[in-house]
Design an enzyme around this catalytic site. Sequence first.
Site, mmCIF file in Angstrom:
data_model
loop_
_atom_site.group_PDB
_atom_site.id
_atom_site.type_symbol
_atom_site.label_atom_id
_atom_site.label_comp_id
_atom_site.label_asym_id
_atom_site.label_seq_id
_atom_site.Cartn_x
_atom_site.Cartn_y
_atom_site.Cartn_z
ATOM 1 C CB CYS A 1 30.530 101.016 48.934
ATOM 2 S SG CYS A 1 31.058 99.846 49.811
ATOM 3 C CG HIS B 1 34.072 104.640 53.197
ATOM 4 N ND1 HIS B 1 32.722 104.648 53.953
ATOM 5 C CD2 HIS B 1 33.893 103.561 52.316
ATOM 6 C CE1 HIS B 1 32.002 103.824 53.273
ATOM 7 N NE2 HIS B 1 32.381 103.084 52.496
#
Length: 631
Positions: free
Chosen positions: A26, A554
């Site tokens: 990620c 994020h």
Amino acid sequence: MDYKKLGRDLLPLVGGADNISKLTHCATRLRFEFCDRGKVDEAAIKSTPGVISVVDKGGQFQVVVGNDVPITYRVLINEMGGSAGKSNAQDSRGDSDEKKGKSSIITAIVSVISTTFTPVIPALIGGGMIKAVLSILVLCGLNDSSSTYALLNLISDAAFYFMPVLLAYGAALKFECNPILAMTLACALLHPSWSGIVGAGEPVTFFLIPVKLVDYSYSVIPIILSIWIMSYVEKLAEKYTPSIIKFFLKPLVILFISVPIALVIVGPFGSFLNSIIESGANIINAKASWLLPMLMGAFQPFLVLTGTAWAMTPIATVQISSLGYEIVNGPGMLASNIAQGGATLAVAMKTKNKQLKQLASSSGFTAVMGITEPCLYGVILPLKKPLIASMIGGGVGGVYAGISGLVRYAFVSPGLAALPAFIGENPMNIVHAVITCIISFAAAFIAVWVMGFDDAKEDTGKPSVSVNKAKEASQTTAPKTGSKQVASPLNGTVVPLSEVHDAVFSQKVLGDGVAILPSEGNVFAPVDGTVSALFETKHAIGLTSQDGVELLIHIGIDTVNLQGKYFTAHVKVGDSVKKGDRMISFDSKAIQEEGYEIITPVLVANTAEFKSVKTDANGMVKAGELLLTIQ
């Protein structure tokens, strides 16, 4: 930092390419799944230069390396021959497969519990806290036979009575079936007509098959099992119903098959399991009331570390639903949380390291309030002896909690801020809760003071894996001067990082900042600058402002697993953006329906280059309004 070398260094430590069954990444971390977890040298990985932290949860082994994770990922993929992992068929080999199978069963059970209960927790917390408030009002003179009491009691009890309906939604997310049909099945189990049949007690048959009369209100296990069965029925209905009439026939088939199965077979079996669980907990409490709180108080840190803290939730839920209180989770967790706070604050007072003192002071305070992840990952684990001290404090406090008969009336993270959850019919319960806190705190604090710990020197020590490696990852330089402002990139509600359910963000491993719970799915540029990173999954974006602030936005927690689904990027790496330009759009509703949180951390990735990061917004904030001031 040479992130290519990091990839080559990590490969042998994870057991080599043959041991990696799946590898993804990620915005900040590598996510491994292994054929044999036993081949992984976790200690060596943690001490590898460039590794900020390690998180092992949800069946994934996550190695946090920072914003340059794609570089390390590509090196690992090249070393693995261009494949991101092995097929399931390749994983099935002898003893390794047996270990993996056992691990997978435990992981699967915890995953089911976690995904099913997560959407329900706010309702349980709300209802439980209203019960606590109601108890306070009665102590203050409210008549418990008044209509006001009756209405408040109704509100507090609603989530528990209709528990099957709420759990059906979470179970549908986990088992990937239609949430509305799942909730309809639950409604059938709670329908007034069924309640009337159960109340009458007369024998009932379904096509000559005897049906056991069970009251499903407040139940947990029957609905989870029923939705699991329904998920397979739905797949078969999807596969075999003709497309021209699928819109009508598919829901007919699902309900016509699933509801009778639930009433005739699955529901009674689940109710039987419910009774066994409840009886087992009651027997243990009757024979050794101190045992469960002591074990929970002592070993709660390990439950959090292994991701199995959810495993006891169904038992606690069954107890609160049937008894109005629970003895399994709350008392022991209260002792453990306070003990971890006591141990961490003892470190803050004893250490000579200024960085560690600051980290321990802030994280110790949040721990006694009920949030322990920052102190657990940042102080207790790296120093080791405070972990032992917190286990001693939690165990001793848990023993008192059990002997005194302490119970919890509401679902909250136990701590000083949640003490109202221990107010109930027994006026001494809150007194016992306070004494439990005092014992747990004092025992852990004294244990740290007596045992001591390996304090680190100011310049060269490693008091906290997260603090020192976060500094390395952000490439510390001399503090920059001048005040810099960052606007909010989203519309939504401001949330402190400490409340984000991911230790890497909550303990500020990747930088200081704040989180936003979005009210709509658009991310706008919070500064004038350049897009420095945009991940293929589009769930995270890096931005460098004109005055040198490196930002990481994020979107959601673990949303990398969606592989870009529901995200649309409107910029690319290298683009110059002006404050207010739309950079990413996302479907927040669809993401949440997949079972993911959409809370969005906004981090200053190069925090160590500045003196302070101040949050300027509270409550609701609009995109473009002042969010952070950096000096």
